[in-house]
Structure formats: structure tokens, C-alpha cells
Write a protein that holds these residues in place. Sequence first.
Motif, PDB file in Angstrom:
ATOM      1  N   UNK A 164      22.919 -95.822   2.202  1.00 13.57           N
ATOM      2  CA  UNK A 164      24.693 -96.003   1.693  1.00 13.57           C
ATOM      3  C   UNK A 164      25.794 -97.039   1.776  1.00 13.57           C
ATOM      4  N   UNK A 165      24.830 -98.270   1.688  1.00 12.37           N
ATOM      5  CA  UNK A 165      25.811 -99.064   1.867  1.00 12.37           C
ATOM      6  C   UNK A 165      25.326 -99.788   0.484  1.00 12.37           C
ATOM      7  N   UNK A 166      24.195 -99.199  -0.678  1.00 11.96           N
ATOM      8  CA  UNK A 166      24.413 -99.321  -2.056  1.00 11.96           C
ATOM      9  C   UNK A 166      25.553 -98.576  -2.824  1.00 11.96           C
ATOM     10  N   UNK A 169      29.003-100.271  -3.403  1.00 11.80           N
ATOM     11  CA  UNK A 169      29.154-100.969  -4.173  1.00 11.80           C
ATOM     12  C   UNK A 169      29.934-100.108  -5.137  1.00 11.80           C
ATOM     13  N   UNK A 170      30.824-100.815  -6.001  1.00  5.68           N
ATOM     14  CA  UNK A 170      30.829-100.331  -7.183  1.00  5.68           C
ATOM     15  C   UNK A 170      30.817 -99.901  -8.049  1.00  5.68           C
ATOM     16  N   UNK A 171      30.122-100.881  -8.486  1.00  8.83           N
ATOM     17  CA  UNK A 171      28.922-100.532  -9.365  1.00  8.83           C
ATOM     18  C   UNK A 171      27.965 -99.417  -9.724  1.00  8.83           C
ATOM     19  N   UNK A 172      27.468 -99.762  -7.661  1.00  8.81           N
ATOM     20  CA  UNK A 172      26.305 -98.001  -7.480  1.00  8.81           C
ATOM     21  C   UNK A 172      27.810 -97.173  -7.720  1.00  8.81           C
ATOM     22  N   UNK A 173      28.958 -97.105  -7.344  1.00  6.42           N
ATOM     23  CA  UNK A 173      29.657 -95.500  -6.688  1.00  6.42           C
ATOM     24  C   UNK A 173      30.075 -95.129  -8.285  1.00  6.42           C
ATOM     25  N   UNK A 174      30.562 -95.370  -9.405  1.00  2.00           N
ATOM     26  CA  UNK A 174      30.525 -95.711 -10.660  1.00  2.00           C
ATOM     27  C   UNK A 174      29.053 -94.931 -11.112  1.00  2.00           C
ATOM     28  N   UNK A 175      27.553 -94.814 -10.783  1.00  2.00           N
ATOM     29  CA  UNK A 175      26.844 -95.046 -11.559  1.00  2.00           C
ATOM     30  C   UNK A 175      26.552 -93.324 -11.004  1.00  2.00           C
ATOM     31  N   UNK A 176      26.334 -93.065  -9.165  1.00  2.00           N
ATOM     32  CA  UNK A 176      26.590 -91.900  -9.256  1.00  2.00           C
ATOM     33  C   UNK A 176      27.054 -91.279  -9.174  1.00  2.00           C
ATOM     34  N   UNK A 177      28.852 -90.882  -9.083  1.00  3.33           N
ATOM     35  CA  UNK A 177      29.940 -90.780 -10.130  1.00  3.33           C
ATOM     36  C   UNK A 177      29.890 -90.215 -11.714  1.00  3.33           C
ATOM     37  N   UNK A 178      29.149 -90.947 -12.263  1.00  7.66           N
ATOM     38  CA  UNK A 178      28.722 -90.371 -14.096  1.00  7.66           C
ATOM     39  C   UNK A 178      27.537 -89.855 -14.326  1.00  7.66           C
ATOM     40  N   UNK A 180      25.967 -87.853 -11.151  1.00  5.26           N
ATOM     41  CA  UNK A 180      27.360 -86.263 -10.559  1.00  5.26           C
ATOM     42  C   UNK A 180      27.968 -85.115 -11.821  1.00  5.26           C
ATOM     43  N   UNK A 181      28.400 -85.676 -12.756  1.00  8.52           N
ATOM     44  CA  UNK A 181      29.198 -85.231 -13.373  1.00  8.52           C
ATOM     45  C   UNK A 181      28.528 -84.480 -15.030  1.00  8.52           C
ATOM     46  N   UNK A 182      27.304 -85.396 -15.489  1.00  8.37           N
ATOM     47  CA  UNK A 182      26.329 -85.569 -16.138  1.00  8.37           C
ATOM     48  C   UNK A 182      25.516 -84.038 -15.802  1.00  8.37           C
ATOM     49  N   UNK A 183      24.788 -84.380 -14.551  1.00 12.47           N
ATOM     50  CA  UNK A 183      24.845 -83.174 -13.657  1.00 12.47           C
ATOM     51  C   UNK A 183      25.240 -81.792 -13.923  1.00 12.47           C
ATOM     52  N   UNK A 184      25.709 -81.463 -13.658  1.00 14.22           N
ATOM     53  CA  UNK A 184      26.839 -80.347 -13.971  1.00 14.22           C
ATOM     54  C   UNK A 184      27.358 -79.781 -15.103  1.00 14.22           C
ATOM     55  N   UNK A 185      27.894 -80.851 -16.328  1.00 10.42           N
ATOM     56  CA  UNK A 185      28.292 -80.837 -17.318  1.00 10.42           C
ATOM     57  C   UNK A 185      27.000 -79.380 -18.522  1.00 10.42           C
ATOM     58  N   UNK A 186      27.727 -79.035 -20.017  1.00  9.92           N
ATOM     59  CA  UNK A 186      26.423 -77.936 -20.065  1.00  9.92           C
ATOM     60  C   UNK A 186      24.900 -78.383 -20.373  1.00  9.92           C
TER      61      UNK A 186
END
Length: 209
Positions: A164-166, A169-178, A180-186
Amino acid sequence: MTIIYLFVSPSGRAYAGRHTCQHEGWPRRGSGALPSGYRGSGKLWANVTRRHGPAIRWIILRRFGPDAARADIDAAERRAIRLARVMWGERCVNVLEGGEGSTRADALRMWSCPEFAEKVRAAHADPKSKAKMGAAAKAYWSEPEARARRSEPEFRAKISAATKACAQTPERAAQLAAALAYRWSPEGRAKVAAKRARNKALRAMEEQQ
């Protein structure tokens, strides 16, 4: 029950900590020094146990029942670690102060340090380091006591706190968001569907053999 223990190796290394186990876990479930087979945690102490194994001496400093207060257990572990540091000095391999162990706050402090974050990223990017870490992890988790440790509440709590702590972090949060966005893209959906189809075909082939 929860116990506060002290390990001492033939080389004079000491390690204090706590361990929660069920009565049916005694006698041995692993190859560690305690009657339950538990051998302690932490990278430094793991190296000591691999070297000395059953030659490690142990003593139970205190026992707590299932209704014991968390604060009392934390305080007892901290006292045991302070005692080990006074008696063995630098040969005491405890890194943390005890209590809640590696908490979410500890993990946040580590990942907020640029030097630590960069060192971890560099290690994961280096093929040799990745291979070495993978081999070490495979060897560790192949041991019975390591597999049994995964189900222990204290271990699961530490892993959860660090993860959860990892993720915060701003960098990891951005990686997870990217991700997730790719996972649900076509494209991401197509990739997942293709992987599922391959796995289904492989299972069918195995059943025919």
C-alpha cells in the motif's frame, strides 16, 4: 498465542522478535530453531540461519495468550530488542525497533527517499540482478517453513503495508493508473483475450496427453 523470543547463533549473532502461532503448530512445522519450526524473519537473520541451522540456540522470553493487548506485545518486543542490542551490540542483527514491525509508515519513509527508490529501480532493471533476485526468491519460497509463513497474520500485515505504501508514491500511482487504463483499452482487452485463448488451448493439450 504470541511469544517473544531470542535467537543466538554459534557465531555470536543475536536476533529478538515475536511470533504468533497456534498450539497445534507445536511441535515442528518447519526447520527453524523454535519448536514450531519458525526461524525468524529479515534478510540478515535469514543468512545466519542458512549458515548455522539447528545449531542456533533459542529462549522464549515471554508468552501472551490470545486475549493479550497489542500494546503489551509491542512493548515486550521492543524491550527484548533493546536488551539484545545492549548485550550483543553490533552483533545484534535487528534492524527495526520492534513493536509493529515494518509498518506502513516505515515503508512510506523508505519509498519517499529518492536514493532508495532509484536503487530499487536500478536493481529491477538490471538482468543480472533480476536473475539473482529471482533465484533467491525461488529458493526461499520452496522451503516448507517459508510457504507456511505466508499464512501468518504478522507476515501478511507487513506485506500489505509495504504494498500500500509503495502504491501511494506519485511515480507508482502513475504507473498503476497507466496500467489500469491500458488493461481496459481495446488493445489491452485483445491481449488478455489472446492470452486466455492460449492458456485454454494448452490445458486442452495437456488433458489429451
